[in-house]
Design a protein around this motif. Sequence first.
Motif, PDB file in Angstrom:
ATOM      1  N   LEU A 309       0.831  -1.201   0.000  1.00 60.23           N
ATOM      2  CA  LEU A 309       0.000   0.000   0.000  1.00 60.23           C
ATOM      3  C   LEU A 309       0.867   1.254   0.000  1.00 60.23           C
ATOM      4  CD1 LEU A 309      -2.874   1.205   0.214  1.00 60.23           C
ATOM      5  CD2 LEU A 309      -2.612   1.092   2.708  1.00 60.23           C
ATOM      6  N   ALA A 310       1.925   1.261   0.814  1.00 63.83           N
ATOM      7  CA  ALA A 310       2.822   2.413   0.859  1.00 63.83           C
ATOM      8  C   ALA A 310       3.502   2.631  -0.485  1.00 63.83           C
ATOM      9  CB  ALA A 310       3.863   2.215   1.957  1.00 63.83           C
ATOM     10  N   THR A 311       3.925   1.545  -1.141  1.00 62.78           N
ATOM     11  CA  THR A 311       4.543   1.665  -2.463  1.00 62.78           C
ATOM     12  C   THR A 311       3.570   2.248  -3.468  1.00 62.78           C
ATOM     13  OG1 THR A 311       5.933  -0.261  -2.002  1.00 62.78           O
ATOM     14  CG2 THR A 311       5.696   0.391  -4.305  1.00 62.78           C
ATOM     15  N   GLY A 312       2.318   1.808  -3.422  1.00 59.05           N
ATOM     16  CA  GLY A 312       1.318   2.364  -4.321  1.00 59.05           C
ATOM     17  C   GLY A 312       1.068   3.837  -4.068  1.00 59.05           C
ATOM     18  N   LEU A 313       1.003   4.229  -2.812  1.00 55.80           N
ATOM     19  CA  LEU A 313       0.766   5.643  -2.485  1.00 55.80           C
ATOM     20  C   LEU A 313       1.916   6.528  -2.957  1.00 55.80           C
ATOM     21  CD1 LEU A 313      -0.716   5.251   1.111  1.00 55.80           C
ATOM     22  CD2 LEU A 313      -1.946   5.972  -0.945  1.00 55.80           C
ATOM     23  N   ILE A 314       3.140   5.999  -2.900  1.00 60.35           N
ATOM     24  CA  ILE A 314       4.295   6.783  -3.362  1.00 60.35           C
ATOM     25  C   ILE A 314       4.201   7.062  -4.853  1.00 60.35           C
ATOM     26  CG2 ILE A 314       6.794   6.620  -3.753  1.00 60.35           C
ATOM     27  CD1 ILE A 314       7.005   5.244  -1.039  1.00 60.35           C
ATOM     28  N   THR A 315       3.558   6.162  -5.594  1.00 58.09           N
ATOM     29  CA  THR A 315       3.439   6.333  -7.043  1.00 58.09           C
ATOM     30  C   THR A 315       2.833   7.685  -7.399  1.00 58.09           C
ATOM     31  OG1 THR A 315       3.150   3.958  -7.321  1.00 58.09           O
ATOM     32  CG2 THR A 315       2.467   5.354  -9.156  1.00 58.09           C
ATOM     33  N   GLY A 316       1.731   8.040  -6.731  1.00 62.81           N
ATOM     34  CA  GLY A 316       1.074   9.311  -7.018  1.00 62.81           C
ATOM     35  C   GLY A 316       1.909  10.508  -6.628  1.00 62.81           C
ATOM     36  N   ALA A 405      -0.260 -18.052  -2.165  1.00 62.09           N
ATOM     37  CA  ALA A 405      -0.783 -17.474  -3.407  1.00 62.09           C
ATOM     38  C   ALA A 405      -1.769 -16.353  -3.121  1.00 62.09           C
ATOM     39  CB  ALA A 405      -1.445 -18.565  -4.242  1.00 62.09           C
ATOM     40  N   ILE A 406      -2.610 -16.542  -2.124  1.00 65.25           N
ATOM     41  CA  ILE A 406      -3.581 -15.495  -1.761  1.00 65.25           C
ATOM     42  C   ILE A 406      -2.855 -14.268  -1.235  1.00 65.25           C
ATOM     43  CG2 ILE A 406      -5.432 -14.911  -0.145  1.00 65.25           C
ATOM     44  CD1 ILE A 406      -6.367 -17.824  -0.362  1.00 65.25           C
ATOM     45  N   SER A 407      -1.832 -14.481  -0.404  1.00 65.73           N
ATOM     46  CA  SER A 407      -1.110 -13.338   0.149  1.00 65.73           C
ATOM     47  C   SER A 407      -0.367 -12.561  -0.937  1.00 65.73           C
ATOM     48  CB  SER A 407      -0.132 -13.810   1.233  1.00 65.73           C
ATOM     49  OG  SER A 407       0.836 -14.693   0.703  1.00 65.73           O
ATOM     50  N   VAL A 408       0.180 -13.270  -1.924  1.00 66.91           N
ATOM     51  CA  VAL A 408       0.826 -12.603  -3.064  1.00 66.91           C
ATOM     52  C   VAL A 408      -0.178 -11.705  -3.783  1.00 66.91           C
ATOM     53  CG1 VAL A 408       1.735 -13.030  -5.376  1.00 66.91           C
ATOM     54  CG2 VAL A 408       2.669 -14.276  -3.423  1.00 66.91           C
ATOM     55  N   ALA A 409      -1.377 -12.243  -4.023  1.00 65.89           N
ATOM     56  CA  ALA A 409      -2.419 -11.451  -4.690  1.00 65.89           C
ATOM     57  C   ALA A 409      -2.841 -10.251  -3.840  1.00 65.89           C
ATOM     58  CB  ALA A 409      -3.622 -12.344  -4.994  1.00 65.89           C
ATOM     59  N   LEU A 410      -2.908 -10.437  -2.527  1.00 64.81           N
ATOM     60  CA  LEU A 410      -3.297  -9.337  -1.646  1.00 64.81           C
ATOM     61  C   LEU A 410      -2.271  -8.211  -1.666  1.00 64.81           C
ATOM     62  CD1 LEU A 410      -4.744 -11.194   1.481  1.00 64.81           C
ATOM     63  CD2 LEU A 410      -5.997  -9.725  -0.121  1.00 64.81           C
ATOM     64  N   VAL A 411      -0.993  -8.556  -1.672  1.00 57.90           N
ATOM     65  CA  VAL A 411       0.057  -7.524  -1.715  1.00 57.90           C
ATOM     66  C   VAL A 411      -0.102  -6.673  -2.966  1.00 57.90           C
ATOM     67  CG1 VAL A 411       2.535  -7.111  -1.912  1.00 57.90           C
ATOM     68  CG2 VAL A 411       1.690  -8.822  -0.310  1.00 57.90           C
ATOM     69  N   MET A 412      -0.322  -7.319  -4.104  1.00 60.64           N
ATOM     70  CA  MET A 412      -0.472  -6.563  -5.350  1.00 60.64           C
ATOM     71  C   MET A 412      -1.785  -5.788  -5.387  1.00 60.64           C
ATOM     72  SD  MET A 412       2.392  -7.009  -6.588  1.00 60.64           S
ATOM     73  CE  MET A 412       1.951  -5.710  -7.751  1.00 60.64           C
ATOM     74  N   ALA A 413      -2.845  -6.331  -4.777  1.00 60.23           N
ATOM     75  CA  ALA A 413      -4.118  -5.621  -4.729  1.00 60.23           C
ATOM     76  C   ALA A 413      -3.991  -4.335  -3.905  1.00 60.23           C
ATOM     77  CB  ALA A 413      -5.205  -6.523  -4.148  1.00 60.23           C
ATOM     78  N   PHE A 414      -3.309  -4.409  -2.777  1.00 62.48           N
ATOM     79  CA  PHE A 414      -3.118  -3.211  -1.963  1.00 62.48           C
ATOM     80  C   PHE A 414      -2.206  -2.206  -2.659  1.00 62.48           C
ATOM     81  CE2 PHE A 414      -4.958  -5.649   1.501  1.00 62.48           C
ATOM     82  CZ  PHE A 414      -5.588  -4.665   2.264  1.00 62.48           C
ATOM     83  N   THR A 415      -1.230  -2.697  -3.404  1.00 63.90           N
ATOM     84  CA  THR A 415      -0.374  -1.791  -4.172  1.00 63.90           C
ATOM     85  C   THR A 415      -1.187  -1.054  -5.222  1.00 63.90           C
ATOM     86  OG1 THR A 415       1.492  -3.299  -3.871  1.00 63.90           O
ATOM     87  CG2 THR A 415       1.695  -1.643  -5.591  1.00 63.90           C
ATOM     88  N   ALA A 416      -2.009  -1.800  -5.948  1.00 64.31           N
ATOM     89  CA  ALA A 416      -2.841  -1.181  -6.987  1.00 64.31           C
ATOM     90  C   ALA A 416      -3.819  -0.181  -6.372  1.00 64.31           C
ATOM     91  CB  ALA A 416      -3.592  -2.256  -7.764  1.00 64.31           C
ATOM     92  N   LEU A 417      -4.392  -0.532  -5.215  1.00 61.85           N
ATOM     93  CA  LEU A 417      -5.308   0.380  -4.552  1.00 61.85           C
ATOM     94  C   LEU A 417      -4.606   1.671  -4.160  1.00 61.85           C
ATOM     95  CD1 LEU A 417      -8.053   1.006  -3.215  1.00 61.85           C
ATOM     96  CD2 LEU A 417      -7.207  -0.165  -1.165  1.00 61.85           C
ATOM     97  N   GLY A 418      -3.418   1.555  -3.565  1.00 66.80           N
ATOM     98  CA  GLY A 418      -2.674   2.751  -3.175  1.00 66.80           C
ATOM     99  C   GLY A 418      -2.305   3.599  -4.375  1.00 66.80           C
ATOM    100  N   ALA A 419      -1.870   2.963  -5.470  1.00 61.67           N
ATOM    101  CA  ALA A 419      -1.502   3.709  -6.670  1.00 61.67           C
ATOM    102  C   ALA A 419      -2.708   4.422  -7.267  1.00 61.67           C
ATOM    103  CB  ALA A 419      -0.874   2.767  -7.688  1.00 61.67           C
ATOM    104  N   TRP A 420      -3.830   3.738  -7.325  1.00 61.04           N
ATOM    105  CA  TRP A 420      -5.037   4.334  -7.900  1.00 61.04           C
ATOM    106  C   TRP A 420      -5.482   5.544  -7.086  1.00 61.04           C
ATOM    107  CZ3 TRP A 420     -10.114   4.983  -6.229  1.00 61.04           C
ATOM    108  CH2 TRP A 420     -11.036   5.357  -7.209  1.00 61.04           C
ATOM    109  N   VAL A 421      -5.520   5.390  -5.769  1.00 61.29           N
ATOM    110  CA  VAL A 421      -5.945   6.495  -4.909  1.00 61.29           C
ATOM    111  C   VAL A 421      -4.999   7.681  -5.032  1.00 61.29           C
ATOM    112  CG1 VAL A 421      -6.227   7.204  -2.493  1.00 61.29           C
ATOM    113  CG2 VAL A 421      -7.170   5.029  -3.263  1.00 61.29           C
ATOM    114  N   SER A 422      -3.682   7.419  -4.989  1.00 61.47           N
ATOM    115  CA  SER A 422      -2.725   8.525  -5.015  1.00 61.47           C
ATOM    116  C   SER A 422      -2.690   9.226  -6.365  1.00 61.47           C
ATOM    117  CB  SER A 422      -1.324   8.012  -4.651  1.00 61.47           C
ATOM    118  OG  SER A 422      -0.909   7.019  -5.562  1.00 61.47           O
ATOM    119  N   LEU A 423      -2.815   8.470  -7.456  1.00 57.14           N
ATOM    120  CA  LEU A 423      -2.817   9.099  -8.779  1.00 57.14           C
ATOM    121  C   LEU A 423      -4.069   9.948  -8.989  1.00 57.14           C
ATOM    122  CD1 LEU A 423      -1.388   6.207 -10.982  1.00 57.14           C
ATOM    123  CD2 LEU A 423      -0.308   8.408 -10.528  1.00 57.14           C
TER     124      LEU A 423
END
Length: 540
Positions: A309-316, A405-423
Amino acid sequence: MSTLGILYRQRLRRDRWQLLSWILSIGVLAWFALEAITKTFGDEASRAQVLKLATATPAILVLRGLARGPALDAFTFFEIYSFLALLAGFMNTFMAVRHTRAEEETGRAELVSATAAGRWAPLGATVLHGLVANIVLSAAVALGFMAGGLDPVGSIVAGLATGAVGLAFLGVGLLAAEFFSTSRAANGISASLVMLAYFLRGFGDATGQISPDGMTMTAAWPSWVSPIGWGQQTFAYTGNRIWPLLLPVGLAAVCTAVVVRIMARRDVGASLLAGRAGRADARSWLRGPFALALRLQQGVIIGWCAGGLATGLITGSLGSALQSTLSTNASVTAALREMIQAHGTSLTQLLIAALFEIAGVMAAACGVQAVIRVRQEEAAGTAEVVLSEPLSRVRWLGSFMGLGAISVALVMAFTALGAWVSLVASGDTSSAVGDVWATGLAQLPAALVYLALPAAVFVVWPRATIPAGWALLGIGVVLGIYGGMIGLDQKIVDLSPFTHTPVVSSTGTDWSGGFWMLGIAAALAALTLAAVPRREVGNA
């Protein structure tokens, strides 16, 4: 041979491959970073432009370091030192806890203390082990920089700064082991303190005073409460100051002295903070192997998701500033294209893909840890107890792999969520904003390969699970992210799963690489599950 020498040799033998992997990886990363910087920012004008961007964008300084001019050596120290120190911190805290609290938790420390070694020789051997390891680490970093042609004096200072920070966190890990009754808790708080030091340094750099030309900065006070900030204050190559290293060495000495004081007043196996008593009966939902795997790993999964999530937020926060630089600096754009093996994509899509590769590595690390947990359960003997129930080995291992496998998907889902919100919050209205979800999906196949590979190692060679898991991930990162930037042969670069990650583009996305990696991961997982009933539990 003295008892201290025997115990030191035991630690050296136990850690020989794991410690060698850490030290070589950090030293090689120093050299790789220099080679990548030399190729990407070969002229001083390009480096000056990046420094001006960095000093004007606090988020970049949080992830990088303290600007000290556009010279190649100073720029390299600015780019990579804080990350090298971060890795040194993790190496040392894990090592400290492994030889102290983990030994008490398993009962081995009590057996050793009943011999002529007593209570103090094991601690002395651990401190000696850490001291020698950090001296070797300092040499590896210095040689990595010197191999790239940097000034030997500055390279030695940079190496000493890395080793001194590692020594400080060795003391922190030893002290954390005195407070908590389990190695898991001690490792968790130690790793959190390493990350806290990293971000305190980053916050101090980001809020520091900028020179009129934007080429150098003076750190604010938060950097001075961080061991990583202390190492940075050596100003390797530009100042070559040694006195700041007295601070991390002093911290290590103080922590060790406090540990000695505490150990003199407590029983073997006890801790300053008593462990919380468990329930007499399990909760109703804790009735299957998947629920057990979730209970054992929930803290780790939450931590990796927070990082995503933090990585995604930094994107924006970096979006608009980086786009303006990319549009005027062809070498930076070319470097990004080489790093993610993408051509024909927009600047925004390049930026998102580059940042999501970091999250992809985090997701892969989360998958590796899921398999490592299986090995830890087997080595501790708890897996044998669980399997004494009517539970097949396939279902047992499959539960951990499924959760991975579920945790891998969750990490990427939170990254995408953070990136979308910050952008969206930054005002970016380009079509690439909506592509963050597809970009997150594109990282999953490579991360799943790093779930299946360690699982296969666990079945074939259990003792190698932990070092092989991290080594495979490290090699994949170096080849896939840095290989193209430093001109490695494409056949070698293609060995990394990260090289084949699809890059989402508005003009069309080639998903073939992702499908191939999904197939490889599925085939490896199927073979692993088919083979696990054929070996004994606890097989060395």
